[in-house]
Write an enzyme that holds these catalytic residues in place. Sequence first.
Site, short mmCIF file in Angstrom:
data_model
loop_
_atom_site.label_atom_id
_atom_site.label_comp_id
_atom_site.label_asym_id
_atom_site.label_seq_id
_atom_site.Cartn_x
_atom_site.Cartn_y
_atom_site.Cartn_z
N LYS A 282 0.84 -1.21 0.00
CA LYS A 282 0.00 0.00 0.00
C LYS A 282 0.87 1.26 0.00
O LYS A 282 2.03 1.24 0.37
CB LYS A 282 -0.91 0.02 1.23
CG LYS A 282 -1.74 -1.24 1.42
CD LYS A 282 -2.72 -1.45 0.28
CE LYS A 282 -3.50 -2.75 0.48
NZ LYS A 282 -3.65 -3.51 -0.73
N ASP A 283 0.23 2.37 -0.39
CA ASP A 283 0.91 3.66 -0.48
C ASP A 283 1.57 4.04 0.85
O ASP A 283 1.11 3.66 1.92
CB ASP A 283 -0.08 4.78 -0.82
CG ASP A 283 -0.65 4.64 -2.21
OD1 ASP A 283 -0.66 3.52 -2.73
OD2 ASP A 283 -1.09 5.66 -2.77
N LYS A 284 2.64 4.82 0.73
CA LYS A 284 3.24 5.38 1.94
C LYS A 284 2.44 6.58 2.42
O LYS A 284 1.96 6.61 3.55
CB LYS A 284 4.69 5.80 1.69
CG LYS A 284 5.30 6.51 2.89
CD LYS A 284 6.71 7.01 2.63
CE LYS A 284 7.20 7.79 3.84
NZ LYS A 284 8.57 8.30 3.66
#
Length: 650
Positions: A282-284
């Site tokens: 998942k995105d940071k």
Amino acid sequence: METVEMNSVSLKRPRSEDDVANADEIKRQKISEKSKTGNDSGQSVETVTEQPDKCLLEDTKNEIIPNEESEEQEDEELEDSDEDGDPESFADMMKHGLTESDVGITKFVSSHKGFSGILKERYSDFVVHEIGKDGRVSHLDDFSVPVDDEDPSEETFTVLSDEDKRRLEELQLLKNKETSVAIEVIEDTKEKRTVIHQAVKSLFPGLETKTEDRDGKKYIIAYHAAGKKALANPRKHSWPKSRGSYCHFVLYKENKDTMDAINVLSKFLRVKPNIFSYMGTKDKRAITVQEIAVLRITAQRLAHLNKCLMNFKLGNFSYKNHPLKLGELQGNHFTVVLRNITGTDDQIEQAMHSLREIGFINYYGMQRFGTTAVPTYQIGRAILQNNWNEVMDLILKPRPGAEKGYLVKCREEWAKTKDPAAALKKLPVKRCVEGQLLRGLLKYGMKNIISAFGIIPRNNRLMYIHSYQSYVWNNMVSKRIEEYGLRAVPGDLTLKGATAVHIEEGDVDNYTIHDVVMPLPGFDVIYPKHKIGEAYKEMLVADNLDINNMRHKIRDYSLSGAYRKIIIRPQNVSWEVVAYDDPRIPLFSTDLDKLEGKPLPVLPTDGKFRALKMEFSLPPSTYATMAIREVLKMDTSIKKQTQLNTTWLR
């Protein structure tokens, strides 16, 4: 349905004096907050521990692999400290970054007039919930731990002193010549001895214990059960047979990517990261909620980490007999806030209706191509060309734009001397790609760049060639839409099961644009039977590649290819426009807010600013930023967004 060429001028409303003053005030507030907390909302929020006496394992910098631990600790500290840059230096770095048109992203499918808005002004404006293969959306809504009579008591986590933990950790990690550690049992009782035995075995996997009498006193002796191998394998005999071998849990994280989060958890638990599994990264720069599985770690131990970690929460624990596998998910559900929007109500309604009914072009997003002046696809192209000197040069040569200081010095040294040892001395962070390649060159020599490059982890190496495939795909899809619009035409490709077939003249009316796929180049795909098929060949010829020979002499770099839908229609689309005055307040509640009973701030009916809150679900391997791009009709690249004076993903 018409297609719209992307305007190279960003759609930003003129700024009044009030706007400028307000922006300056916000900036001052952020700087003030940063001076108090060490972070601002646009920077990476690092994991912080509570005071040692409240935390199970206070030292997060110890690595399980002894000969790498000090280097990784130093790397992390240098990387973290270097992130504390001001917005101006970051904007300077991005002056030489990529824009969407550089990577083939040039078309839109909707006809509405675009408007401006700020994406990810706060990382909490972008929330991702994973959708499992059963269609269930992951939520953190339960901190309770499954009841298990065989779990250690809560006293297990506090019975050892800080000094005991330090000595046990050194023994576990083989950091000294001691073969055992003796812990004196104060207030000796059988129950007390049992708790100490449990504490050592559960908190320090790989250690065994026994009780000894010494000078009339009782001691618990900790020792290695099976040498170094014990570190790699959790203790099998201590796990109840009736309990599933894997503890599944929901991980809620803020401003950390998935691998960073797992590395932090593994350090606190003193295990290797490879015992964790997950369905997707998942995105940071977001709040994300996803399922994780870990081998033979109890829910009790995991739940205890909630007392020690900030920006992470673990919950919804259960025991199962299987790990998780990459790709075993239906997709992700996004909740996104676009702040300070300028669109009229009609523009917003048109944009969101188009997103729901037509969708967006399934481009690979900007994060696929890197953020520096040397795009990842250029390195991928050089690999496919078997041009290893070019690969080495692209990774190590000086490049325009601001970079971390030690990287600039390393590149300058390399350009001056072409000496890997000298360049490596300028590079305190060794885990970066540059450091790994230089170590490879030092080991294998300048005449064996292939082996030197092979030191870089396989996934990182493959990222470069996948980036090139994505670059080709984006460009070809833009050409396809420019040439034929948003309808299926003879010669297009569609999938019958997992097999691609050409759409024939006689049955073209049975298909829509949503059925059309296009190939990523490779040796196991077919190409459209119209102008775009020829365009693929022309593009690869221009790059000195043969579309009919995508096998590489190094098997890892042989591309089989794949198919990808050209238009994606999001599911579960909803939206609302909200007014607000304070840019720092959240505009919706997260899972953690709900668990902690935090009320949502009362929003004004007629605030100074307007925000568009949107929700939608996407299948795996699609980019939410490309859906948002379709709504705003704006370039989503970091380069363009920094020109809008927004705080953006680092």
